[in-house]
Design a protein around this motif. Structure first.
Motif, PDB file in Angstrom:
ATOM      1  N   THR A   9      50.416  41.227  46.554  1.00  0.00           N
ATOM      2  CA  THR A   9      50.322  41.138  45.097  1.00  0.00           C
ATOM      3  C   THR A   9      49.053  41.833  44.619  1.00  0.00           C
ATOM      4  O   THR A   9      48.132  42.098  45.395  1.00  0.00           O
ATOM      5  CB  THR A   9      50.281  39.674  44.635  1.00  0.00           C
ATOM      6  OG1 THR A   9      49.142  39.031  45.231  1.00  0.00           O
ATOM      7  CG2 THR A   9      51.541  38.930  45.054  1.00  0.00           C
ATOM      8  N   THR A  10      49.015  42.105  43.313  1.00  0.00           N
ATOM      9  CA  THR A  10      47.813  42.682  42.713  1.00  0.00           C
ATOM     10  C   THR A  10      46.627  41.748  42.899  1.00  0.00           C
ATOM     11  O   THR A  10      45.510  42.188  43.194  1.00  0.00           O
ATOM     12  CB  THR A  10      48.044  42.930  41.213  1.00  0.00           C
ATOM     13  OG1 THR A  10      49.129  43.846  41.046  1.00  0.00           O
ATOM     14  CG2 THR A  10      46.795  43.496  40.551  1.00  0.00           C
ATOM     15  N   GLU A  11      46.873  40.441  42.761  1.00  0.00           N
ATOM     16  CA  GLU A  11      45.792  39.463  42.909  1.00  0.00           C
ATOM     17  C   GLU A  11      45.243  39.472  44.326  1.00  0.00           C
ATOM     18  O   GLU A  11      44.031  39.339  44.531  1.00  0.00           O
ATOM     19  CB  GLU A  11      46.299  38.063  42.552  1.00  0.00           C
ATOM     20  CG  GLU A  11      46.566  37.865  41.071  1.00  0.00           C
ATOM     21  CD  GLU A  11      47.840  38.503  40.589  1.00  0.00           C
ATOM     22  OE1 GLU A  11      47.993  38.661  39.361  1.00  0.00           O
ATOM     23  OE2 GLU A  11      48.699  38.862  41.430  1.00  0.00           O
ATOM     24  N   ALA A  16      40.755  40.833  47.978  1.00  0.00           N
ATOM     25  CA  ALA A  16      40.197  41.548  49.120  1.00  0.00           C
ATOM     26  C   ALA A  16      39.064  42.476  48.688  1.00  0.00           C
ATOM     27  O   ALA A  16      38.049  42.599  49.380  1.00  0.00           O
ATOM     28  CB  ALA A  16      41.297  42.343  49.824  1.00  0.00           C
ATOM     29  N   GLU A  17      39.225  43.105  47.532  1.00  0.00           N
ATOM     30  CA  GLU A  17      38.165  43.986  47.018  1.00  0.00           C
ATOM     31  C   GLU A  17      36.889  43.196  46.741  1.00  0.00           C
ATOM     32  O   GLU A  17      35.781  43.657  47.019  1.00  0.00           O
ATOM     33  CB  GLU A  17      38.645  44.695  45.754  1.00  0.00           C
ATOM     34  CG  GLU A  17      39.740  45.725  46.007  1.00  0.00           C
ATOM     35  CD  GLU A  17      40.380  46.219  44.717  1.00  0.00           C
ATOM     36  OE1 GLU A  17      40.080  45.638  43.638  1.00  0.00           O
ATOM     37  OE2 GLU A  17      41.191  47.164  44.784  1.00  0.00           O
ATOM     38  N   SER A  18      37.038  41.997  46.182  1.00  0.00           N
ATOM     39  CA  SER A  18      35.871  41.176  45.857  1.00  0.00           C
ATOM     40  C   SER A  18      35.180  40.663  47.106  1.00  0.00           C
ATOM     41  O   SER A  18      33.949  40.606  47.174  1.00  0.00           O
ATOM     42  CB  SER A  18      36.298  39.992  44.972  1.00  0.00           C
ATOM     43  OG  SER A  18      36.795  40.442  43.732  1.00  0.00           O
ATOM     44  N   LEU A  19      35.965  40.293  48.110  1.00  0.00           N
ATOM     45  CA  LEU A  19      35.382  39.727  49.326  1.00  0.00           C
ATOM     46  C   LEU A  19      34.824  40.799  50.259  1.00  0.00           C
ATOM     47  O   LEU A  19      33.963  40.500  51.098  1.00  0.00           O
ATOM     48  CB  LEU A  19      36.436  38.911  50.073  1.00  0.00           C
ATOM     49  CG  LEU A  19      36.930  37.635  49.390  1.00  0.00           C
ATOM     50  CD1 LEU A  19      38.033  36.994  50.224  1.00  0.00           C
ATOM     51  CD2 LEU A  19      35.780  36.654  49.181  1.00  0.00           C
ATOM     52  N   PRO A  42      41.094  46.956  50.702  1.00  0.00           N
ATOM     53  CA  PRO A  42      40.017  47.189  51.668  1.00  0.00           C
ATOM     54  C   PRO A  42      40.046  46.129  52.758  1.00  0.00           C
ATOM     55  O   PRO A  42      40.700  45.093  52.626  1.00  0.00           O
ATOM     56  CB  PRO A  42      38.754  47.074  50.809  1.00  0.00           C
ATOM     57  CG  PRO A  42      39.144  46.214  49.659  1.00  0.00           C
ATOM     58  CD  PRO A  42      40.586  46.524  49.392  1.00  0.00           C
ATOM     59  N   GLY A  43      39.314  46.392  53.840  1.00  0.00           N
ATOM     60  CA  GLY A  43      39.294  45.462  54.956  1.00  0.00           C
ATOM     61  C   GLY A  43      40.413  45.761  55.936  1.00  0.00           C
ATOM     62  O   GLY A  43      41.103  46.780  55.855  1.00  0.00           O
ATOM     63  N   VAL A 240      37.644  33.488  45.003  1.00  0.00           N
ATOM     64  CA  VAL A 240      36.341  33.853  45.562  1.00  0.00           C
ATOM     65  C   VAL A 240      35.393  32.660  45.507  1.00  0.00           C
ATOM     66  O   VAL A 240      34.651  32.383  46.471  1.00  0.00           O
ATOM     67  CB  VAL A 240      35.735  35.058  44.809  1.00  0.00           C
ATOM     68  CG1 VAL A 240      34.273  35.281  45.218  1.00  0.00           C
ATOM     69  CG2 VAL A 240      36.549  36.315  45.075  1.00  0.00           C
ATOM     70  N   GLU A 241      35.400  31.922  44.402  1.00  0.00           N
ATOM     71  CA  GLU A 241      34.556  30.732  44.288  1.00  0.00           C
ATOM     72  C   GLU A 241      34.879  29.721  45.389  1.00  0.00           C
ATOM     73  O   GLU A 241      33.989  29.091  45.958  1.00  0.00           O
ATOM     74  CB  GLU A 241      34.743  30.088  42.912  1.00  0.00           C
ATOM     75  CG  GLU A 241      34.196  30.915  41.758  1.00  0.00           C
ATOM     76  CD  GLU A 241      34.523  30.285  40.413  1.00  0.00           C
ATOM     77  OE1 GLU A 241      34.997  29.123  40.413  1.00  0.00           O
ATOM     78  OE2 GLU A 241      34.325  30.937  39.375  1.00  0.00           O
TER      79      GLU A 241
END
Length: 268
Positions: A9-11, A16-19, A42-43, A240-241
């Protein structure tokens, strides 16, 4: 901390981009492999199934996964159940990342149903030219002889495979979609009924606005519930939180794999 994201999904990609920028985290995103050319996050990325609950639990243990996030499509019910059972087996905290569902507005002519089969049963009483936006999976529900008089425009990322509706055109496209484009599809194709799943999110919501403007009925398939007891985040930021809290607990010696089910946007 190795974080396994069940994606597609987009989410999931945004998570993954944030982490990816956090040096405390190693991210692996798992994709089912149903889309021929997915947008890769990413990752690390793995493609394909795990072989059920036991296979997923074994993979989690073998690769020392510390956190599991189910960010699959809201209608990937089997994968979500497998994730819940595998997380319990492997004693790994699990979070479900689910975008909120759509909410009907004034002027909407929505018909809520529990399945694609129920949607198919309603169609003959609602229209003759159907815009089917439920993806290429499950088209067999609309292939019955009782629907042969209807014409379907099927939109999907990849070409559908039989069984399919008897009278059908295929529109290969991938969201996000713009409102003017959705209006044009309804006008040009003379659509008089729309069928969709309650996927939520903004990427495919313009079709609902276009249908409202045109006074077209919409058959909405309700999403299955998240497995009981699994905390839910509504956005990648909330997920992420949750990860950061788990990392903090691990750093303070408080994480034992049985973390609290509390979290931003959490529900049972």
């Amino acid at each position: 901390m190795h974080v396994l994201v069940l994606g597609g999904t987009t989410e999931a990609r945004r998570l993954a981009e944030s982490l990816a920028g956090d040096r405390r985290v190693r991210v692996t995103t798992s994709l089912a492999g149903r889309v021929a050319a997915p947008r890769l996050p990413p990752g690390d990325v793995r493609v394909g199934g795990f072989g059920g609950v036991d296979g997923l639990a074994a993979w989690v243990r073998e690769h020392r996964v510390g956190l599991l996030i189910d960010a699959t499509h809201p209608f990937a019910a089997t994968m979500s159940r497998n994730a819940a059972e595998a997380a319990a087996q492997a004693h790994v905290p699990l979070l479900a990342l689910r975008r909120p569902g759509w909410v009907a507005q004034d002027g909407d002519r929505w018909h809520s149903v529990a399945s694609l089969a129920e949607a198919a049963e309603l169609l003959p009483a609602l229209g003759e030219r159907v815009f089917l936006t439920t993806g290429r999976m499950g088209l067999a529900a609309f292939a019955g002889a009782g629907l042969d008089a209807l014409w379907f425009l099927v939109r999907s990322v990849d070409a559908p495979e039989p069984p399919c509706p008897a009278r059908m055109d295929v529109l290969l496209d991938r969201g996000p979609f713009e409102l003017e484009g959705e209006r044009e599809i309804l006008r040009h194709r003379r659509i008089d009924v729309l069928v969709t799943k309650d996927s939520g999110g903004a990427a495919t919501a313009p079709k609902l606005t276009a249908a409202r403007e045109a006074g077209i009925p919409v058959v909405v398939v309700r999403r299955p519930p998240v497995p009981e007891g699994v905390p839910v985040a509504a956005t990648p930021d909330e997920a992420v939180e949750w990860v950061v809290r788990k990392l903090s607990a691990e750093g303070s010696g408080g994480a034992d794999g049985s973390g609290s089910a509390d979290g931003p946007g959490a529900s049972g």
